[in-house]
Design a protein around this motif. Structure first.
Motif, PDB file in Angstrom:
ATOM      1  N   GLY A  72       0.794  -1.227   0.000  1.00 47.93           N
ATOM      2  CA  GLY A  72       0.000   0.000   0.000  1.00 47.93           C
ATOM      3  C   GLY A  72       0.824   1.273   0.000  1.00 47.93           C
ATOM      4  O   GLY A  72       0.259   2.376  -0.098  1.00 47.93           O
ATOM      5  N   VAL A  73       2.153   1.158   0.097  1.00 48.16           N
ATOM      6  CA  VAL A  73       3.012   2.343   0.108  1.00 48.16           C
ATOM      7  C   VAL A  73       3.182   2.846  -1.328  1.00 48.16           C
ATOM      8  O   VAL A  73       3.600   2.087  -2.211  1.00 48.16           O
ATOM      9  CB  VAL A  73       4.386   2.017   0.728  1.00 48.16           C
ATOM     10  N   PRO A  74       2.892   4.098  -1.617  1.00 45.66           N
ATOM     11  CA  PRO A  74       3.049   4.622  -2.987  1.00 45.66           C
ATOM     12  C   PRO A  74       4.527   4.683  -3.391  1.00 45.66           C
ATOM     13  O   PRO A  74       5.402   4.922  -2.560  1.00 45.66           O
ATOM     14  CB  PRO A  74       2.465   6.037  -2.893  1.00 45.66           C
ATOM     15  N   GLY A  75       4.771   4.430  -4.681  1.00 47.71           N
ATOM     16  CA  GLY A  75       6.118   4.614  -5.213  1.00 47.71           C
ATOM     17  C   GLY A  75       6.901   3.346  -5.451  1.00 47.71           C
ATOM     18  O   GLY A  75       8.077   3.407  -5.834  1.00 47.71           O
ATOM     19  N   ILE A  76       6.285   2.172  -5.238  1.00 46.38           N
ATOM     20  CA  ILE A  76       6.985   0.909  -5.496  1.00 46.38           C
ATOM     21  C   ILE A  76       6.847   0.569  -6.979  1.00 46.38           C
ATOM     22  O   ILE A  76       5.739   0.480  -7.499  1.00 46.38           O
ATOM     23  CB  ILE A  76       6.394  -0.238  -4.653  1.00 46.38           C
ATOM     24  N   ASP A  77       7.976   0.356  -7.646  1.00 47.52           N
ATOM     25  CA  ASP A  77       7.933  -0.051  -9.051  1.00 47.52           C
ATOM     26  C   ASP A  77       7.880  -1.565  -9.194  1.00 47.52           C
ATOM     27  O   ASP A  77       7.188  -2.085 -10.064  1.00 47.52           O
ATOM     28  CB  ASP A  77       9.158   0.499  -9.794  1.00 47.52           C
ATOM     29  N   THR A  78       8.625  -2.268  -8.359  1.00 53.10           N
ATOM     30  CA  THR A  78       8.654  -3.728  -8.396  1.00 53.10           C
ATOM     31  C   THR A  78       8.857  -4.250  -6.984  1.00 53.10           C
ATOM     32  O   THR A  78       9.613  -3.671  -6.209  1.00 53.10           O
ATOM     33  CB  THR A  78       9.818  -4.241  -9.281  1.00 53.10           C
ATOM     34  N   ILE A  79       8.200  -5.359  -6.665  1.00 50.72           N
ATOM     35  CA  ILE A  79       8.434  -6.025  -5.387  1.00 50.72           C
ATOM     36  C   ILE A  79       8.903  -7.447  -5.688  1.00 50.72           C
ATOM     37  O   ILE A  79       8.471  -8.067  -6.659  1.00 50.72           O
ATOM     38  CB  ILE A  79       7.175  -5.998  -4.495  1.00 50.72           C
ATOM     39  N   VAL A  80       9.831  -7.936  -4.872  1.00 50.74           N
ATOM     40  CA  VAL A  80      10.515  -9.200  -5.152  1.00 50.74           C
ATOM     41  C   VAL A  80      10.457 -10.079  -3.913  1.00 50.74           C
ATOM     42  O   VAL A  80      10.691  -9.607  -2.798  1.00 50.74           O
ATOM     43  CB  VAL A  80      11.991  -8.951  -5.534  1.00 50.74           C
ATOM     44  N   LEU A  81      10.143 -11.357  -4.106  1.00 45.96           N
ATOM     45  CA  LEU A  81      10.168 -12.318  -3.011  1.00 45.96           C
ATOM     46  C   LEU A  81      11.559 -12.933  -2.926  1.00 45.96           C
ATOM     47  O   LEU A  81      12.064 -13.497  -3.902  1.00 45.96           O
ATOM     48  CB  LEU A  81       9.127 -13.417  -3.231  1.00 45.96           C
ATOM     49  N   GLY A  82      12.196 -12.830  -1.756  1.00 47.78           N
ATOM     50  CA  GLY A  82      13.500 -13.460  -1.539  1.00 47.78           C
ATOM     51  C   GLY A  82      13.331 -14.920  -1.176  1.00 47.78           C
ATOM     52  O   GLY A  82      13.300 -15.286   0.007  1.00 47.78           O
ATOM     53  N   ARG A  83      13.234 -15.755  -2.182  1.00 50.45           N
ATOM     54  CA  ARG A  83      12.914 -17.163  -1.968  1.00 50.45           C
ATOM     55  C   ARG A  83      13.967 -17.874  -1.129  1.00 50.45           C
ATOM     56  O   ARG A  83      13.646 -18.656  -0.235  1.00 50.45           O
ATOM     57  CB  ARG A  83      12.771 -17.882  -3.317  1.00 50.45           C
ATOM     58  N   PHE A  84      15.246 -17.631  -1.421  1.00 51.49           N
ATOM     59  CA  PHE A  84      16.298 -18.369  -0.732  1.00 51.49           C
ATOM     60  C   PHE A  84      16.353 -17.991   0.743  1.00 51.49           C
ATOM     61  O   PHE A  84      16.513 -18.856   1.614  1.00 51.49           O
ATOM     62  CB  PHE A  84      17.651 -18.114  -1.402  1.00 51.49           C
ATOM     63  N   ASP A  85      16.219 -16.700   1.061  1.00 51.36           N
ATOM     64  CA  ASP A  85      16.219 -16.276   2.460  1.00 51.36           C
ATOM     65  C   ASP A  85      15.042 -16.882   3.216  1.00 51.36           C
ATOM     66  O   ASP A  85      15.181 -17.300   4.381  1.00 51.36           O
ATOM     67  CB  ASP A  85      16.156 -14.751   2.542  1.00 51.36           C
ATOM     68  N   LEU A  86      13.879 -16.938   2.565  1.00 52.93           N
ATOM     69  CA  LEU A  86      12.715 -17.539   3.222  1.00 52.93           C
ATOM     70  C   LEU A  86      12.916 -19.030   3.443  1.00 52.93           C
ATOM     71  O   LEU A  86      12.585 -19.560   4.504  1.00 52.93           O
ATOM     72  CB  LEU A  86      11.463 -17.295   2.370  1.00 52.93           C
ATOM     73  N   TRP A  87      13.435 -19.699   2.429  1.00 48.38           N
ATOM     74  CA  TRP A  87      13.707 -21.139   2.546  1.00 48.38           C
ATOM     75  C   TRP A  87      14.624 -21.395   3.739  1.00 48.38           C
ATOM     76  O   TRP A  87      14.404 -22.305   4.537  1.00 48.38           O
ATOM     77  CB  TRP A  87      14.346 -21.610   1.239  1.00 48.38           C
ATOM     78  N   HIS A  88      15.642 -20.540   3.865  1.00 48.76           N
ATOM     79  CA  HIS A  88      16.602 -20.686   4.963  1.00 48.76           C
ATOM     80  C   HIS A  88      15.933 -20.362   6.303  1.00 48.76           C
ATOM     81  O   HIS A  88      16.088 -21.112   7.281  1.00 48.76           O
ATOM     82  CB  HIS A  88      17.785 -19.744   4.721  1.00 48.76           C
ATOM     83  N   LEU A 119      12.794 -20.462   7.188  1.00 54.57           N
ATOM     84  CA  LEU A 119      11.758 -21.422   7.560  1.00 54.57           C
ATOM     85  C   LEU A 119      12.315 -22.808   7.872  1.00 54.57           C
ATOM     86  O   LEU A 119      11.578 -23.697   8.310  1.00 54.57           O
ATOM     87  CB  LEU A 119      10.714 -21.518   6.438  1.00 54.57           C
ATOM     88  N   GLY A 120      13.607 -23.020   7.632  1.00 57.40           N
ATOM     89  CA  GLY A 120      14.236 -24.288   7.949  1.00 57.40           C
ATOM     90  C   GLY A 120      13.751 -25.440   7.093  1.00 57.40           C
ATOM     91  O   GLY A 120      13.701 -26.588   7.550  1.00 57.40           O
ATOM     92  N   LEU A 121      13.412 -25.157   5.839  1.00 60.51           N
ATOM     93  CA  LEU A 121      12.893 -26.201   4.956  1.00 60.51           C
ATOM     94  C   LEU A 121      14.032 -27.080   4.450  1.00 60.51           C
ATOM     95  O   LEU A 121      15.109 -26.595   4.102  1.00 60.51           O
ATOM     96  CB  LEU A 121      12.157 -25.572   3.771  1.00 60.51           C
ATOM     97  N   GLU A 122      13.795 -28.373   4.382  1.00 66.11           N
ATOM     98  CA  GLU A 122      14.793 -29.317   3.897  1.00 66.11           C
ATOM     99  C   GLU A 122      14.626 -29.520   2.395  1.00 66.11           C
ATOM    100  O   GLU A 122      13.558 -29.293   1.829  1.00 66.11           O
ATOM    101  CB  GLU A 122      14.639 -30.661   4.618  1.00 66.11           C
ATOM    102  N   GLY A 123      15.707 -29.966   1.753  1.00 63.08           N
ATOM    103  CA  GLY A 123      15.633 -30.296   0.339  1.00 63.08           C
ATOM    104  C   GLY A 123      15.857 -29.106  -0.565  1.00 63.08           C
ATOM    105  O   GLY A 123      16.482 -28.117  -0.188  1.00 63.08           O
ATOM    106  N   ASP A 124      15.319 -29.216  -1.765  1.00 58.34           N
ATOM    107  CA  ASP A 124      15.536 -28.197  -2.793  1.00 58.34           C
ATOM    108  C   ASP A 124      15.008 -26.851  -2.337  1.00 58.34           C
ATOM    109  O   ASP A 124      13.944 -26.751  -1.725  1.00 58.34           O
ATOM    110  CB  ASP A 124      14.814 -28.631  -4.077  1.00 58.34           C
ATOM    111  N   ARG A 125      15.761 -25.792  -2.674  1.00 55.76           N
ATOM    112  CA  ARG A 125      15.310 -24.456  -2.273  1.00 55.76           C
ATOM    113  C   ARG A 125      14.039 -24.045  -3.009  1.00 55.76           C
ATOM    114  O   ARG A 125      13.376 -23.097  -2.611  1.00 55.76           O
ATOM    115  CB  ARG A 125      16.402 -23.420  -2.503  1.00 55.76           C
ATOM    116  N   TYR A 126      13.709 -24.730  -4.115  1.00 52.80           N
ATOM    117  CA  TYR A 126      12.433 -24.490  -4.784  1.00 52.80           C
ATOM    118  C   TYR A 126      11.403 -25.469  -4.226  1.00 52.80           C
ATOM    119  O   TYR A 126      10.724 -26.185  -4.939  1.00 52.80           O
ATOM    120  CB  TYR A 126      12.589 -24.601  -6.303  1.00 52.80           C
TER     121      TYR A 126
END
Length: 280
Positions: free
Chosen positions: A169-185, A187-194
């Motif tokens: 909701g903050v004005p001025g964002i051109d693109t937002i990106v999900l940091g998949r690898f940081d989240l995988w790490h 959340l302590g998920l095992e196996g492939d980072r995908y």
């Protein structure tokens, strides 16, 4: 317009896709090669790359000379760091680990000169490299910066996901990106980072970004594989337009592995593959 419209914003306004990669080695050559290969933007990675601002400046110059758009991922959200990379000539900034709407607002404000009531807090210097002090007026540069610099926010934590709607909701964002690898790490998920759980999180992330009318980046492996091409086509059909194909390190590793694969398979296999190439 000084010096020219941001080509990434122009492509998005025209509903065209844009392809980019992270450059994590201190190599202007890598930036030039990326441009020659057809990438539209290079994310010069000051957070995880093995170089500093001096090397980043050389890479920005290589991007300018070769026609690829230079973005910079900064190592932190400090206004001083944000100011330094845009004064060096970055046409956009990747802001890491945004966890709250207040952090998003502060980063956007730090990249905007004060104009009316836009909340900008960016410090001013008419002799900064990006201002081209001998070629353009200061007020032209201010207008250009406020209109054309891209702000790309990375959400890389569970806290950021919990606050995602407020961030969007903050004005001025051109693109937002999900940091998949940081989240995988985190959340302590095992196996492939995908991991399928990260895929589920991404789908929710993308749905919420679409509902808010904010562009989001999609991670592709490589368009050289049929599965990736199908993934890209499906993403385009959903309205996704911003795609990152990994980093120069990853792509270089794949190229080197492809070059050595016949030998790694053994001399008999290599000879058979070589012979097969001669058969019409």
């Amino acid at each position: 317009m000084y010096p020219r419209p941001n080509p990434l914003k122009a492509r998005l306004a025209a509903d065209e896709h844009i392809l980019g990669l992270f450059v994590q080695t201190p190599s202007p050559d890598a930036v030039e090669i990326a441009a020659a290969a057809g990438f539209h933007y290079a994310i010069i990675d000051l957070e995880h790359g093995s170089f500093g601002l001096t090397e980043a400046l050389a890479m920005i110059r290589a991007a300018e000379a070769s026609g690829i758009c230079p973005l910079v991922r900064v190592p932190d959200q400090s206004p001083a760091m944000l100011r330094r990379v845009v004064e060096a000539g970055a046409m956009g900034v990747y802001v890491p680990d945004v966890r709250t709407a207040d952090q998003a607002r502060a980063a956007i404000a730090a990249l905007r000169f004060k104009a009316g009531h836009n909340g900008g807090t960016r410090g001013a210097c008419p002799t900064a490299r990006a201002a081209r002090p001998r070629n353009a007026g200061w007020h032209d540069f201010v207008r250009w910066s406020n209109d054309e610099l891209m702000v790309c926010l990375l959400v890389e934590s569970a806290q950021g996901l919990r606050n995602l709607d407020e961030i969007l909701g903050v004005p001025g964002i051109d693109t937002i990106v999900l940091g998949r690898f940081d989240l995988w790490h985190e959340l302590g998920l095992e196996g492939d980072r995908y991991h399928e759980e990260i895929d589920r999180i991404f789908e929710d992330f993308a749905s919420r970004a679409r509902a808010a009318g904010v562009r989001y980046a999609t991670r592709l492996s490589s368009l050289e594989h049929a599965a990736a091409r199908e993934q890209w086509q499906a993403a385009m059909a959903r309205g996704e337009r911003v795609f990152t194909l990994g980093s120069d390190r990853q792509l270089l590793l794949r190229a080197f592995e492809a070059a050595t694969a016949p030998m790694a398979a053994g001399p008999g296999v290599a000879a058979a593959q070589k012979l097969a190439l001669r058969v019409p």
